[in-house]
Design an enzyme around this catalytic site. Structure first.
Site, PDB file in Angstrom:
ATOM      1  N   THR A 153       0.855  -1.197   0.000  1.00  0.00           N
ATOM      2  CA  THR A 153       0.000   0.000   0.000  1.00  0.00           C
ATOM      3  C   THR A 153       0.882   1.236   0.000  1.00  0.00           C
ATOM      4  O   THR A 153       2.052   1.182   0.378  1.00  0.00           O
ATOM      5  CB  THR A 153      -0.845   0.120   1.291  1.00  0.00           C
ATOM      6  OG1 THR A 153       0.048   0.188   2.419  1.00  0.00           O
ATOM      7  CG2 THR A 153      -1.811  -1.021   1.455  1.00  0.00           C
ATOM      8  N   ASP A 154       0.295   2.360  -0.351  1.00  0.00           N
ATOM      9  CA  ASP A 154       0.943   3.620  -0.024  1.00  0.00           C
ATOM     10  C   ASP A 154       0.731   3.820   1.478  1.00  0.00           C
ATOM     11  O   ASP A 154      -0.115   3.161   2.095  1.00  0.00           O
ATOM     12  CB  ASP A 154       0.360   4.781  -0.841  1.00  0.00           C
ATOM     13  CG  ASP A 154       1.284   5.990  -0.817  1.00  0.00           C
ATOM     14  OD1 ASP A 154       2.238   6.000   0.001  1.00  0.00           O
ATOM     15  OD2 ASP A 154       1.064   6.933  -1.596  1.00  0.00           O
ATOM     16  N   TRP A 155       1.496   4.737   2.058  1.00  0.00           N
ATOM     17  CA  TRP A 155       1.551   4.855   3.519  1.00  0.00           C
ATOM     18  C   TRP A 155       0.199   5.251   4.115  1.00  0.00           C
ATOM     19  O   TRP A 155      -0.329   6.300   3.803  1.00  0.00           O
ATOM     20  CB  TRP A 155       2.655   5.836   3.895  1.00  0.00           C
ATOM     21  CG  TRP A 155       3.984   5.160   4.122  1.00  0.00           C
ATOM     22  CD1 TRP A 155       4.799   5.341   5.193  1.00  0.00           C
ATOM     23  CD2 TRP A 155       4.633   4.167   3.311  1.00  0.00           C
ATOM     24  NE1 TRP A 155       5.897   4.516   5.105  1.00  0.00           N
ATOM     25  CE2 TRP A 155       5.827   3.796   3.964  1.00  0.00           C
ATOM     26  CE3 TRP A 155       4.320   3.543   2.104  1.00  0.00           C
ATOM     27  CZ2 TRP A 155       6.703   2.843   3.448  1.00  0.00           C
ATOM     28  CZ3 TRP A 155       5.192   2.588   1.596  1.00  0.00           C
ATOM     29  CH2 TRP A 155       6.353   2.254   2.259  1.00  0.00           C
TER      30      TRP A 155
END
Ligand code: BGC
Length: 746
Positions: free
Chosen positions: A241-243
């Site tokens: 995932t992105d953060w």
């Protein structure tokens, strides 16, 4: 492995943001010490099985880690490379691969396993706050550049992460926005670059994006991450995932988003609970964990690589300088204002940014480099004299302005970026005095942007009033004294140029060129390097000329405000891509809207002649080759970017008037020297996406090859015909919009 061990691999160890979050350690499984300070994240080890802790760090312009550590005299600076938009403007995939090799070497020597790069979203709109981290408005350029970068990085035995997958083309409401897009536009414009990069470089990892795509978070979208990415394109790596992206960790697991970053204990718990109560099949976790282990086995951490913390920063700086000067775009050069002749000794340098040059954008794409060479430093190192009175005025002013804004933490800066100081106001008399004293005037206009916010139209895309006044005053005074005026654009994205550029003799688009900035600009201004960069993104006359302007950044539903991550106020939002496939030059060329500077445009200090275009056949079989001779017809050595566009037969599908299907950069051609360039066109290049049959189809009919030095400057054409349509790729009917989109058609 126990279920707990498997799940521990799939949720990262957290991220320390002082005062905001704590490191997430799994008792009995993880270590507590962070391995590389300032890295974006770490993954959990399973010591019992020899699965190591791995480290991932940003970003697209070079490795982002903390340069200094407590009780440690050593420094850990990394090279700030030119931003991605500049790299794309080189149109030189070999050079970009070399940059990737050196970038990846720093990753490895500083003990990191994966570089969270390249960013490869499409420049849909000039205001995109992270456009500097991305390559182009065109999927072919984006895909080829990203593939070169990944191949370079990964040649070191470390991983890359193509991001942000996908349709993440704005920062406004980035955690909530629902991107509504048609199937064809999604496939042709926004997924194509990723598809090329996956196929040509096999990145170890892909980072899913923050946004929703036609209603579902991309990190929770099975059809994006599994049906398309894995089944259609054959991606074998890990998806992260992105953060803090997405919402539902269980849905992320099911979608094939293997790794949740940076990872929080409640996510681990949600996954374990779902396994226990039967809503999450352990088979899903097995598959994701298997992909994680396959990733971990490749890492330097697993191989117990003894990193030195001593990459060759000097050598990398000289490559950064070469790359930077090769991607700068000469937009205007009247009366041979550039290169600056030997007669030029003293330069009057105006504009705050000349003294405070911007190496790269802000946020996670920012590198902690040891220094940035300002333009003044670069000019002096090249042997020019910089007028001292102006220099003192500006230097003092900038120091005072900086003192007013004490350094904030990264998080504070992220939430509330410090604005750049307003242009210093200069007395009228001084312009006249300096026009008498100096040989030439140089003005720098600077822009910076980054994560979490898009750019604005006023005082950002458009020049501020004080900048306009500065350009006018310098131009009036220096032209009255019969001296030239050069404007340097130190920008990460597109700005308005049409209303003021007549006041300058030359305009050099230097982009944000990394830490060797001033040296690289001086190389081009002095003629040591002949500019060979070309625009991979259109410069429109007005912001409103952009087809996407009507739908950027979309709607937000303020009445439904809620408290999101770190207590940030968030709003549900949506954006509809009504311009469809007509992004960038596909729009300007097809609808005859004249840009300020078109896609593919860039001047040189020499001229090139295009001749002898020959195609291997006028009837398309399996492929066709097109050969053309490029001759340096000017007086100095230079390189040319040769572009191949294709006009498809007018079929049932709406088609752009031209589309880029190939590009090449010549070697350094001496005056009079020629080089033959060969392009190969396969059926893939002829095809467009046909939604009726969910396939890429090359329609029957006559195609025209147009080879030129820009999308509007076509030098030679040739045609061939395809007797029967070819279906080149059959796809799955997935990710359809839930609402009707009234798309732009020609
Ligand atoms: C950015 C990513 C970056 C990550 C880790 C996010 O905010 O969108 O591009 O890799 O942070 O720093």
């Amino acid at each position: 492995m126990t279920t707990e061990e498997k799940v521990s691999l799939l949720v990262g160890r957290g991220m320390k943001i002082p005062g905001v979050t704590q490191t997430n350690t799994v008792p009995g499984v993880g270590q507590t010490m962070e391995k590389v300070e300032g890295a974006a994240g770490t993954t959990n080890p399973v010591d019992r099985l020899g699965i190591p802790l791995t480290v991932v760090a940003d970003g697209p312009a070079g490795l982002r880690i903390e340069p200094k550590r407590k009780d440690d005299k050593n420094t850990y600076y990394a090279t700030a490379w030119p931003v991605a938009t500049l790299l794309a403007s080189t149109w030189d995939t070999k050079l970009v691969e070399k940059v990737g090799q050196s970038m990846g070497n720093e990753v490895k020597e500083y003990g990191v396993d994966v570089l969270l790069s390249p960013g490869m979203n499409i420049h849909r709109n000039p205001l995109g706050g992270r456009n500097f981290e991305y390559y182009s408005e065109d999927p072919l350029v984006s895909g080829k550049m990203a593939a070169a970068m990944v191949n370079g990085i990964q040649s070191n035995g470390v991983g890359a992460s193509t991001k942000h997958f996908a349709l993440n083309n704005q920062e406004t409401n980035r955690y909530t926005v629902n991107t509504i897009v048609s199937e064809r536009t999604m496939r042709e414009i926004y997924l194509r670059g990723f598809q090329i990069a996956i196929k040509e470089s096999k990145p170890w990892t892909v980072m899913s994006s923050y946004n929703k795509l036609n209603g579902t978070y991309t990190s929770e979208e099975y059809d994006l991450l599994t049906t398309i990415l894995r089944k259609e394109w054959g991606f074998k790596g890990l998806v992260m995932t992105d953060w803090f992206g997405g919402k539902d960790p269980v849905a992320q697991m099911k979608a094939g988003n293997d790794l949740i970053m940076p990872g929080m204990p409640n996510q681990t718990k949600a996954i374990l609970d779902a396994i226990k109560n039967g809503t999450l099949d352990i088979k899903v976790i097995d598959e994701n964990a298997e992909r994680f282990v396959n990733y971990a086995l490749k890492t330097p951490a697993f191989k117990k690589y003894v990193f030195t913390n001593k990459p060759d920063l000097k050598e990398h700086a000289s490559l950064a300088r070469i790359a930077a000067s090769n991607g700068m775009v000469l937009l205007k050069n009247i009366g041979n204002a550039l290169p600056m002749t030997k007669k030029i000794q003293t330069i009057a340098t105006f504009g705050n940014t000349t003294y405070d040059f911007i190496s790269g954008g802000t946020g996670s794409g920012d590198v902690n480099e040891a220094y940035t060479i300002s333009l003044v430093q670069g000019l002096e190192a090249a042997g020019y004299q910089v007028e001292t009175e102006l220099r003192t005025l500006y230097t003092n002013y900038i120091a005072e302005e900086k003192a007013k804004n004490p350094k904030k933490s990264m998080f504070q800066e992220f939430m509330n970026p410090t604005p750049r100081a307003a242009e210093l106001t200069i007395d009228q008399d001084l312009f006249i005095k300096k026009a008498a004293a100096a040989d030439i005037a140089l003005i720098t206009i600077g822009r910076n942007a980054g994560e979490n916010a898009d750019r604005k139209i006023d005082n950002d895309f458009n020049l501020s009033d004080s900048e306009k006044v500065l350009i006018k005053n310098v131009s009036d005074a220096f032209h009255a004294a019969n001296k030239k005026v050069v404007v340097v654009l130190n920008v990460g994205g597109v700005i308005e140029v049409a209303s003021w550029s007549h006041q300058a003799d030359a305009v050099l688009l230097a982009w944000q060129p990394g830490m060797e900035a001033g040296n690289a600009v001086a190389d081009v201004l002095s003629g040591k390097v002949n500019p060979s960069g070309k625009l991979a993104t259109t410069f429109p006359v007005r912001y409103t000329d952009e087809a996407s302007a009507k739908n950027f950044p979309g709607k937000e539903f303020r009445e439904q405000a809620f408290s999101g991550m770190f207590g940030m106020k968030q709003y549900p939002a949506e954006v509809t891509y009504e311009e469809g496939i007509y992004v960038g030059y596909r729009y300007f060329n097809t609808f005859n809207v004249k840009p300020a500077y078109e896609f593919g445009y860039g001047l040189s200090y020499t001229d090139f002649k295009y001749s002898n275009l020959a195609v291997s056949s006028t009837i398309f079989g399996k492929k066709i080759t097109a050969t053309i001779t490029i001759t340096n017809s000017g007086k100095v050595a230079g390189k040319e970017v040769v572009q191949l566009y294709l006009t498809a037969p007018a079929g049932k599908e709406n088609k752009p008037s031209v589309e880029l299907k190939g590009f090449a950069k010549t070697g350094l051609l001496q005056a009079g020297q020629s080089q033959k360039i060969t392009f190969t066109i396969t059926a893939d290049e002829l095809a467009s996406f046909n939604s009726a049959i969910t396939s890429w189809v090359a329609d029957a009919g006559t195609y025209t090859i147009k080879i030129g030095s820009s999308s509007l400057n076509i030098k030679q054409t040739a045609s061939f015909s395809l007797a029967k349509k070819i279906v080149t790729e059959i796809c799955n009917k997935v990710l359809l919009p839930q609402v009707e989109i009234i798309e732009l058609k020609k």
